[in-house]
Write an enzyme that holds these catalytic residues in place. Structure first.
Site, PDB file in Angstrom:
ATOM      1  N   ALA A 163       0.722  -1.116   0.108  1.00  0.00           N
ATOM      2  CA  ALA A 163      -0.081  -0.095   0.034  1.00  0.00           C
ATOM      3  C   ALA A 163       0.879   1.096  -0.088  1.00  0.00           C
ATOM      4  O   ALA A 163       0.849   2.224  -0.763  1.00  0.00           O
ATOM      5  CB  ALA A 163      -1.137  -0.160   1.318  1.00  0.00           C
ATOM      6  N   LEU A 166       2.454   1.829  -3.507  1.00  0.00           N
ATOM      7  CA  LEU A 166       1.307   2.374  -4.229  1.00  0.00           C
ATOM      8  C   LEU A 166       1.148   3.740  -4.042  1.00  0.00           C
ATOM      9  O   LEU A 166       0.967   4.883  -5.082  1.00  0.00           O
ATOM     10  CB  LEU A 166      -0.258   1.648  -3.964  1.00  0.00           C
ATOM     11  N   TYR A 167       0.896   4.383  -2.791  1.00  0.00           N
ATOM     12  CA  TYR A 167       0.477   5.676  -2.540  1.00  0.00           C
ATOM     13  C   TYR A 167       1.596   6.615  -2.964  1.00  0.00           C
ATOM     14  O   TYR A 167       1.384   7.690  -3.356  1.00  0.00           O
ATOM     15  CB  TYR A 167       0.088   5.780  -1.053  1.00  0.00           C
ATOM     16  N   ARG A 168       3.047   5.977  -2.549  1.00  0.00           N
ATOM     17  CA  ARG A 168       4.265   6.837  -3.001  1.00  0.00           C
ATOM     18  C   ARG A 168       3.998   7.065  -4.552  1.00  0.00           C
ATOM     19  O   ARG A 168       4.430   8.237  -5.141  1.00  0.00           O
ATOM     20  CB  ARG A 168       5.402   6.490  -2.458  1.00  0.00           C
ATOM     21  N   PHE A 172       1.260  10.727  -3.433  1.00  0.00           N
ATOM     22  CA  PHE A 172       0.771  11.006  -2.006  1.00  0.00           C
ATOM     23  C   PHE A 172       2.143  11.293  -1.059  1.00  0.00           C
ATOM     24  O   PHE A 172       2.987  11.066  -1.189  1.00  0.00           O
ATOM     25  CB  PHE A 172       0.065  10.069  -1.208  1.00  0.00           C
TER      26      PHE A 172
END
Length: 199
Positions: A163, A166-168, A172
């Site tokens: 997760a 993914l966010y990086r 984000f």
């Protein structure tokens, strides 16, 4: 590479492959709510009994302004992944928790910049059998493509996970780190970015 139907890249796997990633209405999710919450419980490693505990919470979220849901289905029409969110607002539990943390650690103006107009990415989960194929990113991008608000915010447990990667990858940034929500001893990060996502 994204599959033409919106699924992640297809790789050889013993589980059924992803067939479609689609937006669901509240009625469509309600009809499959136990199945959707089981994906969440399995992905998070929670005990099976947590399914019944979470169903009323998810159901209540469906009535909030700006609510959107995207789900992935495999070739047997089983849910492989689920994501949803809604417009964050004063009085909501998560909003008030995050607002408290922001005001403790940053100038009030900066907190307002994040919280005045945002989409809360409440849940994003992929069944363990189909993780690592790009499915989470497909759901995330579809969910945020028309999300209301100038920002998107989420919270996720601290630690190196898929997760986090993914966010990086999607851009984000840190808003709060090592933050404790009331009633949960685990450290969380609150991450955010501006909307819309880059294409």
């Amino acid at each position: 590479m994204v599959h033409p139907l919106g699924c992640g890249a297809v790789t050889a796997a013993p589980s059924p492959r992803c067939e479609r990633v689609v937006e669901l209405s509240a009625d469509e999710l309600r009809a499959r709510l136990p199945e959707a919450v089981r994906v969440y419980v399995t992905a998070m490693g929670y005990p099976h009994w947590a399914t019944q505990q979470r169903i009323p919470i998810w159901s209540a979220h469906m009535s909030r302004a700006g609510w959107r849901c995207v789900a992935a289905f495999n070739e047997r029409d089983e849910l492989s992944g689920i994501g949803y969110g809604y417009s964050g607002a004063t009085g909501q539990w998560w909003h008030e928790q995050v607002r408290r943390g922001m005001l403790e650690r940053m100038p009030q103006q900066r907190a307002h910049e994040w919280l005045d107009d945002y989409f809360e990415l409440t849940e994003l989960h992929v069944h363990p059998d189909t993780q690592g194929q790009g499915l989470g990113e497909s759901i995330l991008r579809r969910l945020l493509a028309s999300a209301p608000g100038k920002n998107v915010l989420l919270s996720t447990p601290e630690g190196p996970t898929r997760a986090w990667r993914l966010y990086r990858r999607v851009g984000f940034v840190d808003v709060l780190r090592d933050y404790r929500f009331s009633g949960d001893p685990r450290p969380f990060a609150v991450l955010g970015r501006t909307l819309p996502l880059d294409t």
